[in-house]
Design a protein around this motif. Sequence first.
Motif, short mmCIF file in Angstrom:
data_model
loop_
_atom_site.label_atom_id
_atom_site.label_comp_id
_atom_site.label_asym_id
_atom_site.label_seq_id
_atom_site.Cartn_x
_atom_site.Cartn_y
_atom_site.Cartn_z
N ALA A 160 50.83 38.82 43.92
CA ALA A 160 51.09 37.54 44.57
C ALA A 160 51.44 37.74 46.04
O ALA A 160 51.00 36.98 46.91
N GLU A 167 48.37 38.36 48.02
CA GLU A 167 47.61 37.13 48.25
C GLU A 167 48.30 36.22 49.25
O GLU A 167 47.64 35.60 50.11
N ARG A 170 48.29 33.73 53.78
CA ARG A 170 48.34 32.28 53.61
C ARG A 170 49.38 31.67 54.54
O ARG A 170 50.24 32.34 55.10
N ILE A 224 49.39 24.69 35.29
CA ILE A 224 48.60 25.88 35.00
C ILE A 224 48.48 26.14 33.50
O ILE A 224 47.45 26.62 33.02
N ASP A 268 47.89 36.72 34.60
CA ASP A 268 47.11 36.00 35.60
C ASP A 268 47.72 34.63 35.88
O ASP A 268 47.83 34.20 37.03
N GLN A 269 48.13 33.94 34.81
CA GLN A 269 48.75 32.62 34.98
C GLN A 269 50.04 32.74 35.78
O GLN A 269 50.33 31.91 36.65
N TYR A 270 50.80 33.78 35.47
CA TYR A 270 52.08 33.97 36.16
C TYR A 270 51.87 34.20 37.65
O TYR A 270 52.57 33.62 38.49
N GLN A 271 50.88 35.03 38.00
CA GLN A 271 50.59 35.25 39.41
C GLN A 271 50.20 33.95 40.10
O GLN A 271 50.67 33.64 41.21
N GLN A 272 49.37 33.15 39.44
CA GLN A 272 48.97 31.86 40.01
C GLN A 272 50.18 30.97 40.24
O GLN A 272 50.27 30.26 41.25
N MET A 273 51.12 30.98 39.29
CA MET A 273 52.33 30.15 39.42
C MET A 273 53.17 30.59 40.60
O MET A 273 53.67 29.75 41.37
N VAL A 289 52.21 32.14 43.33
CA VAL A 289 51.51 31.78 44.57
C VAL A 289 51.63 30.29 44.84
O VAL A 289 51.99 29.86 45.95
N ALA A 290 51.34 29.47 43.82
CA ALA A 290 51.40 28.03 43.99
C ALA A 290 52.82 27.56 44.33
O ALA A 290 53.02 26.66 45.17
#
Length: 351
Positions: A103, A106, A110, A289, A338-343, A345-346
């Motif tokens: 994260a 990424e 940003r 998510i 993968d979901q955790y990384q998305q969370m 970042v978001a």
Amino acid sequence: MMIELLKSLLSIDSSTKEGANRAVDFCEKWLLERNLPVKKLTNNGYNMLVCEIGSGERTIIFNGHVDVVSGKAELFRPKEKDGRLYGRGAADMKAGVAAMMAAMAELKNRDLKTKVQLQIVSDEEIGGFNCAGYLAEQGYLGDFVICAEPTQLGIGLQAKGIMHVDIEIQGKSAHGSRPWEGVNAIEKAYQTHENILKLPFVGESSEFYSSPSINLAMIQGGDAYNKVPEKCILAYDIRYLPTQTKEEIRKQIEKATDGKVTVGMSGEPVRTEPDDSYITALIPVIEKITNKEAAIFGQHGSADTRFFSAYGIPAIEFGPSGANWHGDEEYVVIESIDQYQQMLVAYALGF
């Protein structure tokens, strides 16, 4: 990228100080290769990393530990099966660390309106005092802390406090054939234990807990069959509610015995509230998510969150899904990483 990173982390036996330090060094190298700023600190021989990006008035902390409990050699050879990744530390908590590192990589490019600080520590499994405790003392507190313990993508926003209590009870020795001439310290200890289980604090409850946890962990008493024992020591592991204090618990225990009461290692509870703005901002991120209602609960055990909560900083346990941590079948659900990384970042981009 992230799964290969996690497999590399899992391959490091970080169950010792030296191994955990090697894991920290590996993380440092990985972050530097991605042009992330890294500051390495050492306290009492334990290594830790701080990596901060972004700007703004607030600081969100991602905190993770790379040390693990000991395990068989084969547990440090990660294996994939049926959407799961098995290995020592897969759930607790190298998956969370890998997701936090990915994260950060990424988020680096940003438009962040907040600072995000990654902390990687190496001694949580033995108490956390050398790393997370040290970082908190040195002012690495932030405004909100996420510790990536495995929570099935739910929010563990409170945690019981911990106190280790020893009670030394005195009796009077005598010959085993004439016990009436002595005072049996073990029998007195048994009565003390019964008294403790009836104390007011034991029957209390709170929003997330039906009761505190009282574990009579060890008993030491007696040294011969033919002798009335003159001393007995009771050792308790007490996990108390966020609404309770160790001072009040100690007072109650002292009234329940004529023995000597000693409080050893202790840690404050985590008292993050459900309506805290950092929690209410995280819930919709999780629900978007996962397409599920976010679970909110209290943890019975303790984690590095307590070091930040002690300074009034809202802190939570929040991490991927898995099971059997500290066991031979420990695993993490790959999709949840993968979901955790998305969370993460978001959530960071949401400020």
